[in-house]
Scaffold this motif. Structure first.
Motif, PDB file in Angstrom:
ATOM      1  N   GLN A 274       0.829  -1.207   0.000  1.00  0.00           N
ATOM      2  CA  GLN A 274       0.000   0.000   0.000  1.00  0.00           C
ATOM      3  C   GLN A 274       0.865   1.259   0.000  1.00  0.00           C
ATOM      4  O   GLN A 274       0.521   2.266  -0.617  1.00  0.00           O
ATOM      5  CB  GLN A 274      -0.937  -0.011   1.214  1.00  0.00           C
ATOM      6  N   ALA A 275       1.984   1.196   0.701  1.00  0.00           N
ATOM      7  CA  ALA A 275       2.897   2.354   0.717  1.00  0.00           C
ATOM      8  C   ALA A 275       3.449   2.594  -0.696  1.00  0.00           C
ATOM      9  O   ALA A 275       3.483   3.737  -1.172  1.00  0.00           O
ATOM     10  CB  ALA A 275       4.032   2.110   1.706  1.00  0.00           C
ATOM     11  N   LEU A 276       3.841   1.521  -1.358  1.00  0.00           N
ATOM     12  CA  LEU A 276       4.368   1.660  -2.724  1.00  0.00           C
ATOM     13  C   LEU A 276       3.304   2.194  -3.670  1.00  0.00           C
ATOM     14  O   LEU A 276       3.566   3.064  -4.508  1.00  0.00           O
ATOM     15  CB  LEU A 276       4.850   0.312  -3.238  1.00  0.00           C
ATOM     16  N   ALA A 277       2.083   1.674  -3.525  1.00  0.00           N
ATOM     17  CA  ALA A 277       0.984   2.137  -4.385  1.00  0.00           C
ATOM     18  C   ALA A 277       0.752   3.633  -4.192  1.00  0.00           C
ATOM     19  O   ALA A 277       0.538   4.380  -5.159  1.00  0.00           O
ATOM     20  CB  ALA A 277      -0.290   1.342  -4.078  1.00  0.00           C
ATOM     21  N   HIS A 278       0.846   4.099  -2.949  1.00  0.00           N
ATOM     22  CA  HIS A 278       0.671   5.529  -2.664  1.00  0.00           C
ATOM     23  C   HIS A 278       1.779   6.345  -3.338  1.00  0.00           C
ATOM     24  O   HIS A 278       1.525   7.397  -3.942  1.00  0.00           O
ATOM     25  CB  HIS A 278       0.691   5.733  -1.141  1.00  0.00           C
ATOM     26  N   LEU A 279       3.005   5.833  -3.256  1.00  0.00           N
ATOM     27  CA  LEU A 279       4.142   6.542  -3.866  1.00  0.00           C
ATOM     28  C   LEU A 279       4.031   6.542  -5.396  1.00  0.00           C
ATOM     29  O   LEU A 279       4.369   7.527  -6.059  1.00  0.00           O
ATOM     30  CB  LEU A 279       5.453   5.882  -3.433  1.00  0.00           C
ATOM     31  N   GLN A 280       3.550   5.418  -5.939  1.00  0.00           N
ATOM     32  CA  GLN A 280       3.469   5.302  -7.401  1.00  0.00           C
ATOM     33  C   GLN A 280       2.371   6.177  -7.991  1.00  0.00           C
ATOM     34  O   GLN A 280       2.445   6.588  -9.142  1.00  0.00           O
ATOM     35  CB  GLN A 280       3.254   3.833  -7.796  1.00  0.00           C
ATOM     36  N   SER A 281       1.358   6.463  -7.191  1.00  0.00           N
ATOM     37  CA  SER A 281       0.221   7.197  -7.758  1.00  0.00           C
ATOM     38  C   SER A 281       0.227   8.685  -7.393  1.00  0.00           C
ATOM     39  O   SER A 281      -0.741   9.390  -7.667  1.00  0.00           O
ATOM     40  CB  SER A 281      -1.101   6.549  -7.320  1.00  0.00           C
ATOM     41  N   ASN A 282       1.318   9.166  -6.791  1.00  0.00           N
ATOM     42  CA  ASN A 282       1.403  10.586  -6.434  1.00  0.00           C
ATOM     43  C   ASN A 282       2.748  11.178  -6.862  1.00  0.00           C
ATOM     44  O   ASN A 282       3.790  10.531  -6.695  1.00  0.00           O
ATOM     45  CB  ASN A 282       1.257  10.759  -4.918  1.00  0.00           C
ATOM     46  N   ASP A 283       2.724  12.417  -7.384  1.00  0.00           N
ATOM     47  CA  ASP A 283       3.977  13.096  -7.733  1.00  0.00           C
ATOM     48  C   ASP A 283       4.668  13.648  -6.493  1.00  0.00           C
ATOM     49  O   ASP A 283       5.893  13.803  -6.469  1.00  0.00           O
ATOM     50  CB  ASP A 283       3.705  14.258  -8.699  1.00  0.00           C
ATOM     51  N   THR A 284       3.865  13.996  -5.495  1.00  0.00           N
ATOM     52  CA  THR A 284       4.434  14.450  -4.225  1.00  0.00           C
ATOM     53  C   THR A 284       3.762  13.690  -3.088  1.00  0.00           C
ATOM     54  O   THR A 284       2.604  13.263  -3.213  1.00  0.00           O
ATOM     55  CB  THR A 284       4.213  15.969  -3.991  1.00  0.00           C
ATOM     56  N   VAL A 285       4.505  13.507  -1.992  1.00  0.00           N
ATOM     57  CA  VAL A 285       3.960  12.829  -0.816  1.00  0.00           C
ATOM     58  C   VAL A 285       4.395  13.606   0.428  1.00  0.00           C
ATOM     59  O   VAL A 285       5.378  14.357   0.390  1.00  0.00           O
ATOM     60  CB  VAL A 285       4.464  11.368  -0.693  1.00  0.00           C
ATOM     61  N   THR A 286       3.652  13.394   1.513  1.00  0.00           N
ATOM     62  CA  THR A 286       4.020  14.027   2.783  1.00  0.00           C
ATOM     63  C   THR A 286       4.715  12.995   3.670  1.00  0.00           C
ATOM     64  O   THR A 286       4.243  11.861   3.798  1.00  0.00           O
ATOM     65  CB  THR A 286       2.755  14.554   3.499  1.00  0.00           C
ATOM     66  N   VAL A 287       5.844  13.400   4.246  1.00  0.00           N
ATOM     67  CA  VAL A 287       6.557  12.504   5.162  1.00  0.00           C
ATOM     68  C   VAL A 287       6.931  13.271   6.435  1.00  0.00           C
ATOM     69  O   VAL A 287       7.033  14.496   6.423  1.00  0.00           O
ATOM     70  CB  VAL A 287       7.845  11.912   4.528  1.00  0.00           C
ATOM     71  N   GLU A 288       7.117  12.501   7.504  1.00  0.00           N
ATOM     72  CA  GLU A 288       7.649  13.056   8.756  1.00  0.00           C
ATOM     73  C   GLU A 288       9.041  12.460   8.942  1.00  0.00           C
ATOM     74  O   GLU A 288       9.186  11.246   9.075  1.00  0.00           O
ATOM     75  CB  GLU A 288       6.727  12.700   9.919  1.00  0.00           C
ATOM     76  N   VAL A 289      10.043  13.307   8.946  1.00  0.00           N
ATOM     77  CA  VAL A 289      11.446  12.858   8.934  1.00  0.00           C
ATOM     78  C   VAL A 289      12.090  13.095  10.302  1.00  0.00           C
ATOM     79  O   VAL A 289      11.739  14.043  11.003  1.00  0.00           O
ATOM     80  CB  VAL A 289      12.255  13.634   7.867  1.00  0.00           C
TER      81      VAL A 289
END
Ligand SMILES: Cc1cc2nc3c(=O)[nH]c(=O)nc-3n(C[C@H](O)[C@H](O)[C@H](O)COP(=O)(O)OP(=O)(O)OC[C@H]3O[C@@H](n4cnc5c(N)ncnc54)[C@H](O)[C@@H]3O)c2cc1C
Length: 231
Positions: A75-90
């Protein structure tokens, strides 16, 4: 911790089960080698992934997957594959590299736990650490090993750095160590008392390793794993 929007630069397979993901944060982020980020799929659904890169590198590298394709990584990969930008907490986690310690270092990875130890290994090389460093990486099959040229370069950069891949179910062609990765460590070290030990991998592995290494003399306060918080 910094919450930041990242551009998804690249997603490419490292093995049949693991993908490398490269992200560029849209603002500067602070983190330490060995920390993780959370991929925010929604405000409530946040998935932790170790950052494989080190502070100072422009991109954040993730290594997502594992031997058992599951919803967590899928599911994480699918989210990354379907969005040009993502929000992360680093900049999350307490199992980061203790740069000021003078103890010899043991890095132990199971499967994609490699992402975590790769960050620390790169930081050690960048800092020119002149202490014994042992990197043990356990995988089920040798095809699951990736970044080997970079690792061999890392190991040859200093005679005190030692790389030990351990394959659980090797093919007939495999000439290296076999079995469970922590068993290889237990065979090689009479006592683990002196070592700073950094561990990442599947939760059942981390539990087994903690108990077995304590039996072999490891000091609890010198063992670092963010999975300890989950098991
Ligand atoms: C803070 C945090 C960060 C995370 N970061 C990532 C990430 O960057 N990428 C990612 O994909 N997932 C990540 N996860 C999720 C999870 O840790 C991984 O899914 C898991 O490490 C995947 O393991 P694998 O399937 O690759 O290992 P496997 O292929 O299952 O195992 C690899 C090796 O580990 C050893 N091993 C496995 N099980 C046992 C056992 N029961 N006893 C003894 N030895 C064992 C063996 O040597 C085996 O060959 C993270 C989770 C947390 C909490």
């Amino acid at each position: 911790m910094t919450k930041v929007i990242c551009t998804v630069d690249k997603i490419q397979p490292l093995t049949s089960g693991v993908h490398q993901v490269l992200l560029t944060p849209q603002q500067e982020v602070q983190f330490k080698a060995g920390q993780y980020l959370q991929l925010c799929i929604t405000d409530q659904d946040k998935r932790p992934f170790s950052v494989a890169s080190i502070p100072g590198q422009q991109q954040l590298e993730l290594q997502i997957g594992g031997a058992v394709a599951d919803q967590y990584s899928g599911q994480a990969l699918a989210h990354l594959q379907s969005n040009d930008t993502v929000t992360v907490e680093v900049g999350l986690g307490q199992a980061f590299w203790r740069e000021d310690s003078h103890n010899p270092i043991l890095l132990l990875a199971g499967g994609t736990g490699f992402s975590y130890v790769y960050s620390i290994a790169q930081a050690i090389a960048a800092a020119g650490v002149k202490r014994p460093v042992f990197l043990y990486w356990g995988v089920r099959h040798e095809e699951a090993l990736y970044h080997m040229p970079e690792l061999q370069q890392w190991a040859s950069a200093h005679h005190d750095y030692r790389l030990v891949p351990v394959v659980q179910s090797p093919s007939d062609n495999w000439q290296g160590r076999s079995g469970l990765v922590h068993q290889a460590v237990l065979e090689d070290f009479v006592s683990l008392e002196a070592y700073d030990i950094y561990i990442a991998g599947p939760f059942p592995m981390v539990g087994v390793v903690r108990d077995a290494f304590l039996e072999q003399g490891a000091k609890r306060e010198q063992m670092f794993a963010d999975a300890f918080a989950y098991i």
